[in-house]
Design an enzyme around this catalytic site. Structure first.
Site, short mmCIF file in Angstrom:
data_model
loop_
_atom_site.label_atom_id
_atom_site.label_comp_id
_atom_site.label_asym_id
_atom_site.label_seq_id
_atom_site.Cartn_x
_atom_site.Cartn_y
_atom_site.Cartn_z
N ARG A 1 -16.39 -17.19 12.65
CA ARG A 1 -15.66 -17.67 11.47
C ARG A 1 -14.16 -17.71 11.78
O ARG A 1 -13.71 -17.19 12.79
CB ARG A 1 -15.91 -16.75 10.27
CG ARG A 1 -15.57 -15.30 10.51
CD ARG A 1 -16.10 -14.41 9.39
NE ARG A 1 -15.97 -12.99 9.68
CZ ARG A 1 -14.91 -12.25 9.41
NH1 ARG A 1 -13.85 -12.81 8.85
NH2 ARG A 1 -14.87 -10.97 9.71
N ARG B 1 -21.37 -9.49 15.75
CA ARG B 1 -22.32 -8.42 15.47
C ARG B 1 -23.66 -8.96 15.00
O ARG B 1 -24.71 -8.39 15.27
CB ARG B 1 -21.74 -7.46 14.43
CG ARG B 1 -20.60 -6.61 14.98
CD ARG B 1 -20.22 -5.50 14.01
NE ARG B 1 -19.22 -4.62 14.58
CZ ARG B 1 -18.80 -3.49 14.01
NH1 ARG B 1 -19.32 -3.13 12.84
NH2 ARG B 1 -17.89 -2.74 14.59
N ASP C 1 -21.25 -5.70 19.99
CA ASP C 1 -20.34 -4.81 19.26
C ASP C 1 -19.24 -4.39 20.21
O ASP C 1 -19.51 -3.65 21.18
CB ASP C 1 -21.12 -3.60 18.74
CG ASP C 1 -20.25 -2.61 17.97
OD1 ASP C 1 -19.01 -2.83 17.89
OD2 ASP C 1 -20.78 -1.61 17.47
N TYR D 1 -3.06 -1.43 12.51
CA TYR D 1 -3.27 -2.82 12.93
C TYR D 1 -2.14 -3.28 13.85
O TYR D 1 -2.39 -3.88 14.90
CB TYR D 1 -3.34 -3.71 11.69
CG TYR D 1 -3.69 -5.15 11.98
CD1 TYR D 1 -5.01 -5.53 12.23
CD2 TYR D 1 -2.71 -6.14 11.98
CE1 TYR D 1 -5.34 -6.86 12.48
CE2 TYR D 1 -3.03 -7.46 12.22
CZ TYR D 1 -4.34 -7.82 12.47
OH TYR D 1 -4.66 -9.13 12.73
N LYS E 1 -2.51 -4.41 17.82
CA LYS E 1 -2.14 -5.75 18.26
C LYS E 1 -0.99 -5.73 19.26
O LYS E 1 -0.92 -6.57 20.17
CB LYS E 1 -1.79 -6.62 17.05
CG LYS E 1 -2.99 -6.92 16.15
CD LYS E 1 -4.07 -7.70 16.88
CE LYS E 1 -5.18 -8.17 15.97
NZ LYS E 1 -6.20 -8.99 16.67
N ILE F 1 -2.13 -17.67 8.64
CA ILE F 1 -3.03 -18.78 8.91
C ILE F 1 -3.71 -19.21 7.62
O ILE F 1 -4.05 -18.38 6.78
CB ILE F 1 -4.11 -18.38 9.95
CG1 ILE F 1 -3.45 -17.75 11.19
CG2 ILE F 1 -4.95 -19.59 10.33
CD1 ILE F 1 -2.48 -18.65 11.92
#
Length: 247
Positions: A24, A46, A60, A153, A157, A186
């Site tokens: 996705r 997954r 995974d 996060y 990153k 995005i």
């Protein structure tokens, strides 16, 4: 009217490509881009369910055995060892620093950073044997720019930059490149669901004045996997409309 994927120049030969988290969003746009170029593309998720004509394998990224098995299966489907790896799979679990649990921090880092490491490691043996390969990590503008409430996060990153540059120094002499794409905001279902006033506030901070389309990120990834980028190694390519200004 032609789409941007249709106007992308085809690679000099058909390559085997694995995109993690390719079921996705940005990952799917990346997978479609490579498929439109004629590459043999497999997505890893997954669920392991095929998506819109693109074969998938179950994997995974937080489990080394699962990753190794997924790469082996993907090689069978694609017709050879994986030549291009796009480590896109990631999660977020936002929260203020003083309230963030160890589990929240560790889970995000394990998925986003260690998961990318596991994928790069799984691909490295075949790439070394062939004396060539492309490893591309999908980071984020917040990994370089920082973001309140996203210490886990952002750290995960940002770590991808060090990971890519270390791989570039270690394997660059074997024809293998490792680079990073750092997207900003995005246009996805998630951003579309935001209140209009919040969208406007975010867009006001972006010099381009808009959110990116997923295929604009895919275009940068496809370039880094192309023959034209053979001398680009350890680089960070921002796709953020100027939000991070090269941080």
């Amino acid at each position: 009217m032609t789409t941007s994927t249709e106007t992308t120049s085809a690679p000099s030969r058909r390559r085997t490509v694995l995109v993690t988290g390719g079921n996705r969003g940005i990952g799917l746009a990346i997978a479609r881009r490579f498929q439109a170029q004629g590459d043999a593309v497999v997505i890893m998720s997954r669920s392991g369910e095929d998506v819109e004509g693109i074969p998938a394998v179950t994997g995974d990224v937080t489990n080394s055995e699962s990753v190794d098995a997924a790469f082996a299966k993907a090689a069978q489907i694609a017709g050879g060892p994986i030549e291009v790896v796009v480590a896109n799979a990631g999660i977020a679990d936002d929260g203020l620093l003083m309230r963030m649990s160890d589990a929240s921090f560790e889970n995000v880092v394990d998925t986003n950073l260690a998961g990318a490491f596991r994928c790069a490691r799984a691909a490295s043996t075949g790439m070394i044997r062939r004396k060539g390969g492309r490893i591309i990590f999908v980071s984020s503008v917040v990994g370089l720019f920082g973001s309140a409430g996203q210490t886990n996060y952002s750290a995960s990153k940002a770590g991808l930059v060090g990971l890519a540059r270390s791989i570039a120094r270690e394997l660059g002499g074997r024809g293998i490149t490792a680079n990073v794409v750092a997207p900003g905001f995005i246009e996805t279902d998630m951003t579309a669901a935001l209140p209009e006033e919040r969208q406007a506030a975010y867009k006001a901070t972006i010099p381009a004045g808009r959110f990116a389309q997923p295929d604009e990120v895919a275009a940068a990834v496809a370039f880094l996997a192309s023959d034209d980028s053979a001398y680009i190694n350890g680089a960070v390519i921002p796709v953020d409309g100027g939000l991070g200004m090269g941080h």
